[in-house]
Design a protein around this motif. Structure first.
Motif: not given
Length: 127
Positions: A66-76, A84-95, A99-102
């Motif tokens: 996600c980070e690679r895509v969102k930092k690449d001007v051609r792909l952002k 994901t199974a990572c449901g912690q608030v901290s995981d969602q905040e990290m996403g 740059g995750a859209d959802a």
């Protein structure tokens, strides 16, 4: 009208199948089993959206991709939906910070995923 392209990235074949069965009529779909394979596919032919698992084998996890895509001007412009199974608030905040859209926590409703993608891709439509 040409269908929007979505790359589904998950190491679990059952998740890829469920997403494919839900989205195949509305979208052109491609699949990858891990972040490394997905990165190669994105470089070859960038999709309109990624449905992306976070925890996968290989050298690139979902957060890193996600980070690679969102930092690449051609792909952002690519819409990134983390599933994901990572449901912690901290995981969602990290996403969100990367740059995750959802963000969907497994188990999730494939119909909710389809509605969210439809909305995000409509928002992303060229003017």
């Amino acid at each position: 009208m040409e269908k929007r392209r979505i790359l589904v990235v998950d190491d679990q074949p059952s998740i890829r199948l469920m997403v494919r069965l839900t989205l195949q009529e509305a979208y052109e779909l491609d699949e990858a089993e891990n972040g490394d394979e997905a990165w190669e596919k994105i470089q070859d032919h960038a999709p309109d959206a990624l449905v992306l698992d976070v925890m996968m084998p290989g050298s690139i996890n979902g957060f890193q991709l996600c980070e690679r895509v969102k930092k690449d001007v051609r792909l952002k412009h690519i819409v990134v939906v983390l599933v994901t199974a990572c449901g912690q608030v901290s995981d969602q905040e990290m996403g969100r910070a990367l740059g995750a859209d959802a963000y969907f926590v497994k188990p999730f409703s494939p119909l909710d995923l389809e509605r969210q993608l439809t909305r995000l891709l409509a928002d992303d439509a060229p003017a």
